[in-house]
Design an enzyme around this catalytic site. Structure first.
Site: not given
Length: 244
Positions: A140, A41, A166
């Site tokens: 997650e 990310h 998440d």
């Protein structure tokens, strides 16, 4: 027991690097316990990961790869990462694939090709590399949480690293609610890790949340990102200058 790594971070408190190689190199001078490069990310790509690992010495660097891909995992380790953090691991089968990708045969399936000789650094043999490397897998999702005992028990898994944002999304709750009360879901992950001698790790994002998660038993914590540290520093500079 599933952990095989000899890794112990200089301290539990690490910095999560989002912004790229130059910022990660600057962070390393502050000597955090470890640095995590976010290639999923963040702005880190293959080149940035290589540049960071070429520049940084004296601080262990982990790379969160984009996915459970043996080529990406091997590429990060060849560049000199101490270990990887593999996202979205939801089963023992996923965990076994990650564990195989980080170690050389016969323990795993990693292909030989370290960059160390190109950079004038000593080359580490396969057996020693297998002992040093860290295989971190991320829990997650609800499915990952449901299977965390099996994931933590997978041979070759050294760390279960929680992505709380998440996980909260997958559970249909807010992050603050996930952390509220006794943090039952998070504590269950710590318990699974302890039962299998696996390191419980987590992204905290702030010192206050890192303290809270450390009290739950997490041993490796991404306490702040480089982006947030930069914002904190500029805000602090403004406050200090305004007092003069």
């Amino acid at each position: 027991m599933t952990r095989t790594t000899t890794w112990t971070p200089a301290s539990a408190t690490g910095v999560w690097s989002l912004l790229g190689a130059a910022t990660a190199e600057a962070v390393s001078h502050g000597r955090p316990g470890w640095i995590g490069l976010d290639a999923q990310h963040g702005f880190h790509d293959d080149q940035s990961v290589r540049d960071t690992l070429h520049a940084v010495t004296g601080v262990d660097v982990l790379v969160r790869v984009r996915s459970l891909d043996a080529g990406e995992i091997g590429r990060a380790l060849d560049a000199g990462a101490r270990g990887v953090v593999v996202p979205m691991v939801e089963s023992a089968q996923d965990a076994a694939r990650a564990a195989a990708a980080v170690r050389y045969p016969p323990a795993g399936s990693r292909s030989w090709g370290p960059f160390a000789p190109y950079w004038g650094r000593p080359e580490v043999g396969a057996e020693e590399a297998d002992r040093q490397v860290v295989c971190g897998v991320m829990v997650e999702t609800r499915l990952g949480l449901d299977h965390v005992g099996e994931i933590a028990a997978t041979p070759g898994v050294d760390m279960v690293f929680v992505g709380p944002y998440d996980l909260a999304l997958s559970l249909g709750t807010a992050l603050d609610d996930l952390l509220a009360g006794d943090g039952g879901e998070l504590r269950s992950i710590v318990s699974a890790c302890r039962a299998n001698d696996v390191i419980p790790g987590v992204y905290a994002g702030s010192p206050a949340r890192a303290r809270q998660l450390a009290e739950m038993g997490f041993e490796v914590l991404a306490a702040r990102s480089d982006r947030d540290l930069l914002i904190d520093g500029v805000a602090s500079l403004g406050r200090n200058v305004s007092r003069t």
